[in-house]
Design a protein around this motif. Structure first.
Motif, PDB file in Angstrom:
ATOM      1  N   ARG A   1      31.926  70.533  18.920  1.00  0.00           N
ATOM      2  CA  ARG A   1      31.545  71.055  20.231  1.00  0.00           C
ATOM      3  C   ARG A   1      31.415  72.565  20.245  1.00  0.00           C
ATOM      4  N   ASP A   2      32.259  73.276  19.459  1.00  0.00           N
ATOM      5  CA  ASP A   2      32.305  74.735  19.516  1.00  0.00           C
ATOM      6  C   ASP A   2      31.359  75.406  18.536  1.00  0.00           C
ATOM      7  N   ALA A   3      30.544  74.620  17.842  1.00  0.00           N
ATOM      8  CA  ALA A   3      29.633  75.208  16.857  1.00  0.00           C
ATOM      9  C   ALA A   3      28.672  76.179  17.534  1.00  0.00           C
ATOM     10  N   ARG A   4      28.434  77.286  16.849  1.00  0.00           N
ATOM     11  CA  ARG A   4      27.500  78.276  17.395  1.00  0.00           C
ATOM     12  C   ARG A   4      26.845  79.046  16.258  1.00  0.00           C
TER      13      ARG A   4
ATOM     14  N   TYR B   1      37.208  64.603  19.564  1.00  0.00           N
ATOM     15  CA  TYR B   1      37.076  63.190  19.909  1.00  0.00           C
ATOM     16  C   TYR B   1      37.174  63.044  21.427  1.00  0.00           C
ATOM     17  N   VAL B   2      36.663  61.924  21.915  1.00  0.00           N
ATOM     18  CA  VAL B   2      36.663  61.665  23.356  1.00  0.00           C
ATOM     19  C   VAL B   2      38.015  61.096  23.756  1.00  0.00           C
ATOM     20  N   GLY B   3      38.587  61.669  24.819  1.00  0.00           N
ATOM     21  CA  GLY B   3      39.843  61.151  25.358  1.00  0.00           C
ATOM     22  C   GLY B   3      39.589  60.264  26.563  1.00  0.00           C
ATOM     23  N   ASP B   4      40.355  60.475  27.634  1.00  0.00           N
ATOM     24  CA  ASP B   4      40.193  59.676  28.852  1.00  0.00           C
ATOM     25  C   ASP B   4      38.926  60.108  29.607  1.00  0.00           C
TER      26      ASP B   4
ATOM     27  N   LYS C   1      36.770  55.963  24.988  1.00  0.00           N
ATOM     28  CA  LYS C   1      37.896  56.715  24.422  1.00  0.00           C
ATOM     29  C   LYS C   1      37.999  56.452  22.923  1.00  0.00           C
ATOM     30  N   GLY C   2      38.193  57.538  22.174  1.00  0.00           N
ATOM     31  CA  GLY C   2      38.315  57.417  20.726  1.00  0.00           C
ATOM     32  C   GLY C   2      37.031  57.699  19.976  1.00  0.00           C
ATOM     33  N   ASP C   3      35.873  57.711  20.690  1.00  0.00           N
ATOM     34  CA  ASP C   3      34.596  58.027  20.035  1.00  0.00           C
ATOM     35  C   ASP C   3      34.583  59.487  19.593  1.00  0.00           C
ATOM     36  N   VAL C   4      33.838  59.753  18.526  1.00  0.00           N
ATOM     37  CA  VAL C   4      33.605  61.135  18.135  1.00  0.00           C
ATOM     38  C   VAL C   4      32.815  61.815  19.248  1.00  0.00           C
ATOM     39  N   TYR C   5      33.254  62.994  19.614  1.00  0.00           N
ATOM     40  CA  TYR C   5      32.559  63.736  20.678  1.00  0.00           C
ATOM     41  C   TYR C   5      31.094  63.947  20.289  1.00  0.00           C
ATOM     42  N   ASN C   6      30.194  63.589  21.208  1.00  0.00           N
ATOM     43  CA  ASN C   6      28.757  63.775  20.995  1.00  0.00           C
ATOM     44  C   ASN C   6      28.172  64.352  22.274  1.00  0.00           C
ATOM     45  N   GLY C   7      28.069  65.677  22.312  1.00  0.00           N
ATOM     46  CA  GLY C   7      27.610  66.342  23.527  1.00  0.00           C
ATOM     47  C   GLY C   7      26.183  66.005  23.893  1.00  0.00           C
ATOM     48  N   VAL C   8      25.335  65.802  22.880  1.00  0.00           N
ATOM     49  CA  VAL C   8      23.926  65.476  23.144  1.00  0.00           C
ATOM     50  C   VAL C   8      23.817  64.097  23.765  1.00  0.00           C
ATOM     51  N   LEU C   9      24.515  63.111  23.177  1.00  0.00           N
ATOM     52  CA  LEU C   9      24.473  61.749  23.706  1.00  0.00           C
ATOM     53  C   LEU C   9      25.055  61.699  25.110  1.00  0.00           C
TER      54      LEU C   9
ATOM     55  N   ASN D   1      27.819  65.182  37.088  1.00  0.00           N
ATOM     56  CA  ASN D   1      28.172  66.134  36.037  1.00  0.00           C
ATOM     57  C   ASN D   1      29.398  65.633  35.287  1.00  0.00           C
ATOM     58  N   ALA D   2      29.367  65.822  33.965  1.00  0.00           N
ATOM     59  CA  ALA D   2      30.542  65.532  33.139  1.00  0.00           C
ATOM     60  C   ALA D   2      31.284  66.833  32.902  1.00  0.00           C
ATOM     61  N   VAL D   3      32.549  66.879  33.313  1.00  0.00           N
ATOM     62  CA  VAL D   3      33.343  68.111  33.236  1.00  0.00           C
ATOM     63  C   VAL D   3      34.533  67.877  32.307  1.00  0.00           C
ATOM     64  N   GLU D   4      34.747  68.808  31.370  1.00  0.00           N
ATOM     65  CA  GLU D   4      35.912  68.753  30.490  1.00  0.00           C
ATOM     66  C   GLU D   4      37.125  69.267  31.276  1.00  0.00           C
ATOM     67  N   VAL D   5      38.126  68.418  31.412  1.00  0.00           N
ATOM     68  CA  VAL D   5      39.283  68.797  32.229  1.00  0.00           C
ATOM     69  C   VAL D   5      40.523  69.084  31.396  1.00  0.00           C
ATOM     70  N   LYS D   6      40.525  68.606  30.162  1.00  0.00           N
ATOM     71  CA  LYS D   6      41.703  68.832  29.336  1.00  0.00           C
ATOM     72  C   LYS D   6      41.324  68.728  27.866  1.00  0.00           C
ATOM     73  N   THR D   7      41.851  69.673  27.087  1.00  0.00           N
ATOM     74  CA  THR D   7      41.662  69.630  25.642  1.00  0.00           C
ATOM     75  C   THR D   7      43.027  69.748  24.984  1.00  0.00           C
ATOM     76  N   ALA D   8      43.412  68.676  24.300  1.00  0.00           N
ATOM     77  CA  ALA D   8      44.693  68.657  23.605  1.00  0.00           C
ATOM     78  C   ALA D   8      44.433  68.422  22.132  1.00  0.00           C
ATOM     79  N   ASN D   9      44.713  69.434  21.328  1.00  0.00           N
ATOM     80  CA  ASN D   9      44.414  69.376  19.891  1.00  0.00           C
ATOM     81  C   ASN D   9      42.927  69.114  19.678  1.00  0.00           C
ATOM     82  N   ASP D  10      42.591  67.912  19.217  1.00  0.00           N
ATOM     83  CA  ASP D  10      41.181  67.608  18.937  1.00  0.00           C
ATOM     84  C   ASP D  10      40.612  66.582  19.912  1.00  0.00           C
ATOM     85  N   THR D  11      41.276  66.390  21.054  1.00  0.00           N
ATOM     86  CA  THR D  11      40.845  65.367  22.011  1.00  0.00           C
ATOM     87  C   THR D  11      40.484  66.011  23.340  1.00  0.00           C
TER      88      THR D  11
END
Length: 879
Positions: free
Chosen positions: A256-259, A287-290, A312-320, A351-361
């Protein structure tokens, strides 16, 4: 006054302009005396009114001015700021007491008369003139020349022409006043190519995958130096898109943070190449959490999760994730936004909003603002100058008072485009008076009408002689106004009906046909009525001597009537069609090779039923998505069950000749029949072939008085956008001709002839022509035609232009197909293969024109060497 006239110049330099004062007598101007302005005389090259110039300068008679002083300086500044002059001078004509008389000498800048641009294609000239506002009468100054030069150079640099040079010259026009002609010479040079692309900081994705993500920016390849499909030419705007594609590639993999930290381009002027270096920062994998849904009252969380397709548990895919929220690449995509907007919620926002990031989730909230239900209010159409409103409005899926539906809006655009009367690329729905409080929206469809009538006028040499063709198709005809002389402009048009007339002839045949169709028979439902009549006459022709015997002819008259109804089940893309046709074959002392009788007739009364589903995209000439499936069956009456004719006995009568010499047979009288003998119709031995032969013409007259057969066909046609404007067409076809009574056998008409361009210009015997490029016309079937065929085709299409005046696209194809005489010989894997390239041009006035170059990889029937290259000209064929 002095005895000698003394001329005194006082020069004041203001912004590069010169204030000059002269007098006939000695005056003390250096102290700045104050005067009353008595008059200002305007001289020089000027087209403006004198008082207008003085007003522009901010001067007025009777005002007090100081010479030299701010009033004159300000006047020069004001005139200079206008940008209309290249020389401004003030002179003192005379001084009388405290009154001063000034002369304002100015030269206007020249105005533009004509512009010529060299070095670019003619169709680009008008756009460059318009973009730079190089209109007649425009003031030509240094700023105009500089900005024009810079614009053109930057424009072509953006397209990859880094060495573009622009030279602009102005030449005074001797035939007019203060006007100049402008000559712009453009040397674009060659496009800069990408020599190399290197990456820094990439550890998770290989250089190959990153280069693959750059769809538009490719490096020169020693294995593909021409880069036919993806050129290595650099285009700045496309390169910027590719930088985003790189980041999106990482997001698809969970980063997600690639730039992109930086990108550097090094230009090699000698080679005209670029070396690109891209520095990356990948970040870590997420990865995707709740996932929680907030604000949804219309749809359940369970349904929304199913549409979202992310758990939940899927690899994060911002494009998808973004595509499942709102897929901007597909107006009819299966996403959450369309789920709401297809059911009336025009004002919804998701809108999909990121509300929490814990480690890699990462935990998400999908926040939904449903908004009020929206309804279509006023629906209008503009731009239809010839087509009557009712023809368009009956195709609209968006009705006033109905719930808003994006799906119906997209479908409406398709239906209007499929009419063929408007430029499908220009159909635009405008949202007007969007009122969230009232929950209403007005839709105005903007249309651009194109020519609906087509003319086919051609002449050529083929089939043994000169052939001329005249065809007229009026695709937006109005039958009800045929007797209304005021409606002829030049013909009564606008009701969406189709009338076609065609005339073709040569020294040995003529054919005439008239057809008419009404797409809304009765005016209330989409039921298409069609009818046609045709007549052809062919004289016996000797291809070697080129003699025509007009006393011997073969005539075919055809009548047909059909109805096609749009269905609602399974969906409203389905159409059920039915037709009844009658053909009368008349032979007058003419042996065709199909019948043994030269005098006689045959009749063909058939019923055809078909089911089709057409969901092809908006543009019928160049569909980019969708499909078309059709299955049809054609039947005649089972005459052999009704006419009490023993066709087995007729068949036995035909098998009169002994097949194997040297064999012995027992005749009907019990005598032994030896080698070389024949049997007549009664079964007795005879020694003469002619005595044994039955009257074959009488037998065939009984067999083919009324044709008896059934015919089944299937066709599947898909269109898929591969990338950008590149479209893949996939096609599969199958056909079978069968007989109810095997003793009666198959009819000699209605057979399949495979091979060539697919045109049936000289086939007057009811045959069906199947295109298979790379082989001669009808060369892949037996002499009498096949009773079974199948064909498969892959075609890549790329549009050159899709404008209303002409649609042009290039194509490349792979094809395979074959024709078989019976099921015993049928083998779907023994196909004749071909490949090639082609070009199609569709002009509303002339229909479809094209050329194909096909290479046949297999040998023709009866030959051993592959067929090789064939050239096919396409005229008036379907899309």
């Amino acid at each position: 006054m002095l005895e000698k006239s003394i001329k005194l110049f006082l020069t004041v330099i203001v912004l590069g302009s010169i204030f000059q004062a002269n007098a006939q007598e000695s005056l003390a101007f250096d102290k700045g005396e104050q005067y009353i302005l008595a008059n200002v005389e305007v001289t020089g090259k000027v087209s403006y009114n004198e008082q207008t110039i003085v007003t522009f300068a901010g001067l007025a008679k009777g005002q007090k001015i100081t010479v030299p002083g701010e009033e004159i300086s300000n006047a020069i500044k004001k005139l200079w700021k206008l940008g209309l002059f290249n020389d401004i001078n003030f002179y003192i004509n005379k001084v009388e007491g405290d009154s001063i008389y000034l002369e304002l000498n100015i030269n206007e800048l020249p105005k533009l008369k004509e512009v010529k641009i060299q070095g670019v294609k003619k169709n680009k000239v008008e756009g460059l003139i318009k973009d730079n506002s190089l209109t007649k009468g425009k003031v030509v100054n240094d700023n105009l020349i500089t900005t024009t030069r810079n614009y053109i150079e930057n424009k072509y640099k953006k397209d990859g022409f880094y060495s573009t040079k622009v030279v602009i010259n102005t030449v005074p026009d001797t035939t007019s006043g203060n006007e100049v002609n402008m000559l712009i010479n453009i040397d674009k040079g060659s496009k800069v190519k990408v020599e190399s692309i290197t990456f820094k900081g990439n550890q998770q994705l290989t250089e190959g995958k990153l280069k693959g993500a750059m769809k538009n920016t490719k490096t020169k390849s020693p294995f593909n130096p021409l880069r036919i499909f993806k050129p290595s030419k650099f285009i700045k705007s496309k390169y910027k898109e590719d930088l985003d594609n790189i980041v999106n590639k990482y997001k698809e993999k969970g980063y997600r943070d690639a730039r992109i930290v930086s990108d550097t381009m090094t230009y090699n002027k000698e080679k005209n190449t670029l070396a690109i270096s891209i520095d990356l920062e990948e970040g870590k994998k997420y990865y995707v959490g709740d996932i929680k849904f907030l604000g949804n009252t219309v749809y359940t969380d369970q349904l929304l999760r199913r549409i979202l397709g992310v758990k939940k548990g899927d690899v994060y895919n911002g494009v998808l994730l973004q595509k499942r929220i709102a897929d901007n690449t597909k107006p009819d995509g299966e996403d959450l936004t369309n789920l709401y907007q297809n059911n009336g919620y025009l004002f919804s926002n998701i809108n999909a909003v990121e509300v929490k990031t814990a480690n890699d989730t990462i935990d998400f909230e999908v926040r939904i603002v449903e908004g009020p239900m929206a309804y279509f209010n006023k629906i209008s159409v503009v731009g239809n100058d010839r087509t009557n409103d009712k023809v368009i409005y009956r195709e609209l899926r968006t009705k006033p008072g109905q719930k808003y539906s994006k799906e119906e809006l997209v479908r409406t655009i398709r239906e209007i485009g499929q009419l063929g009367f408007f430029d499908p690329e220009s159909i635009k729905p405008d949202f007007k008076n969007v009122d969230a409080a009232a929950g209403t929206v007005d839709i105005e469809y903007h249309l651009v009408e194109k020519g609906a009538s087509q003319v086919e006028l051609q002449g050529g040499y083929g089939g043994g002689g000169f052939i001329g063709t005249l065809g007229l198709s009026f695709n937006n005809f109005s039958l009800k106004n045929i007797f209304n002389k005021d409606a002829y402009k030049p013909l009564p048009m606008g009701d969406g009906q189709k009338l076609s007339l065609r005339l073709q002839g040569s020294t040995y045949f003529q054919t005439y046909s008239v057809s008419f169709s009404e797409p809304w028979f009765g005016g209330k439902k989409p039921v298409q009525f069609s009818t046609s009549i045709s007549h052809s006459k062919q004289f016996l022709y000797n291809y070697q001597s080129r003699d025509v015997d007009r006393n011997r002819s073969f005539n075919i008259t055809t009548l047909s009537v059909g109805l096609a109804k749009r269905l609602n089940v399974p969906d409203d893309f389905f159409v059920l069609s039915q037709a009844v046709s009658f053909q009368y074959y008349d032979l007058n002392n003419y042996n065709t090779g199909l019948f043994t009788f030269g005098d006689g007739s045959s009749k063909n009364l058939a019923y055809t039923i078909g089911l089709s589903r057409n969901s092809k995209g908006v543009n019928p000439v160049f569909p980019t998505y969708g499909s078309e499936f059709s299955v049809s069956a054609k039947f005649t009456l089972p005459y052999s069950l009704l006419n009490n004719v023993d066709y087995a006995d007729l068949k036995n009568q035909q098998e009169y000749k002994l097949k194997n010499k040297g064999a012995s047979y027992v005749d009907g009288a019990g005598n032994l029949v030896s080698t070389g003998d024949y049997i007549n119709e009664t079964g007795n031995r005879v020694t003469n072939y002619q005595d044994a032969a039955p009257d074959q013409s009488k037998i065939d007259q009984k067999k083919f008085n009324w044709l008896e057969y059934y015919k089944v066909k299937f066709k599947a046609d898909w269109y898929t956008t591969i990338y950008g404007k590149l479209v893949l067409r996939s096609l599969g076809e199958f056909g079978f001709l069968g007989a109810y009574n095997q003793d009666r056998g198959l009819v000699p008409f209605e057979r399949f002839f495979v091979g060539g361009d697919g045109l049936a210009n000289y086939a007057l015997d009811g045959r069906e022509i199947i295109q298979l490029r790379g082989y001669p016309n009808q060369a892949l079937s037996s002499t009498d035609g096949g009773t079974i065929y199948n064909k498969f085709s892959l075609e890549l299409r790329y549009p050159i232009t899709l404008k209303a005046a002409a649609s042009i696209y290039a194509l490349t194809f792979l094809e395979a197909g074959a024709s078989y005489d019976n099921f015993k010989a049928y083998n779907p894997f023994q196909l004749k293969r071909s490949a090639g390239v082609g070009l199609r041009v569709f002009m509303p006035a002339f229909g479809l024109l094209g050329i194909d170059f096909g290479h046949g990889f297999d040998a023709l029937p009866g030959q051993t060497q592959k067929n090789g290259w064939e050239t096919h000209f396409i005229i008036g064929q379907q899309f």
